[in-house]
Design a protein around this motif. Sequence first.
Motif, short mmCIF file in Angstrom:
data_model
loop_
_atom_site.label_atom_id
_atom_site.label_comp_id
_atom_site.label_asym_id
_atom_site.label_seq_id
_atom_site.Cartn_x
_atom_site.Cartn_y
_atom_site.Cartn_z
N ILE A 106 4.74 -2.86 -0.95
CA ILE A 106 3.62 -2.64 -0.94
C ILE A 106 3.15 -1.50 -0.03
CG2 ILE A 106 0.91 -3.39 -1.05
CD1 ILE A 106 2.89 -4.59 -3.18
N TRP A 127 -1.70 -5.62 -8.12
CA TRP A 127 -1.31 -4.15 -7.51
C TRP A 127 -0.93 -3.28 -8.74
CZ3 TRP A 127 -2.67 -4.20 -2.70
CH2 TRP A 127 -2.44 -5.24 -2.04
N SER A 168 -7.52 2.17 -6.20
CA SER A 168 -6.24 1.49 -5.59
C SER A 168 -5.82 2.23 -4.38
CB SER A 168 -5.10 1.17 -6.70
OG SER A 168 -5.90 0.30 -7.70
N ASP A 172 2.13 -1.10 -5.55
CA ASP A 172 3.43 -1.99 -5.65
C ASP A 172 4.51 -1.00 -6.09
OD1 ASP A 172 5.68 -3.71 -6.07
OD2 ASP A 172 4.63 -4.92 -7.57
#
Length: 176
Positions: A106, A127, A168, A172
Amino acid sequence: LYVNLYVPSTLHWAEKKLTITQKTAFPKEDFTQLTINGNGKFDLKVRVPNWATKGFIVKINGKEEKVEAIPGSYLTLNRTWKDGDTVELKMPFQFHLESIMDQQNIASLFYGPILLVAQESEPRTEWRKVTFDKNEIGKDISGDPEKLEFIIDGITYKPFYDTYNRYSVYLDVTLK
């Protein structure tokens, strides 16, 4: 004299009878220029950012200097400065990831010092997944570095500071 930030600024150094002016559009560009007005001997210590891994180019009065700039440290320029001397610094931007501490997959995406965030059209419940080339993160990223807008898998990424809706920050990441 330590230069920590690359922002347009002026220092009036009364003790040394000097004025040092910094001109830059950083972070919109990877370049800054310092102009010294006055004469004097002193160390000019410029910060070499952690992300400056593609080089840190120093020119004094237009002539490139041979320097060993270590990312995450300061580079010392020691000399007797003369009125009108210029110091130009170029720090080529590149893409890099900053992982969170407890999950290495992450991560946030940066272009030089700029945090890039995915522009989202609706809330996400997981994610955003992205895959990058492990040898060259920017290989599959297109876009316009001058506008600081990039495309990854059809999604637009812009600077966090220029984002107002859904976005975001964390991705990921898979490296192949």
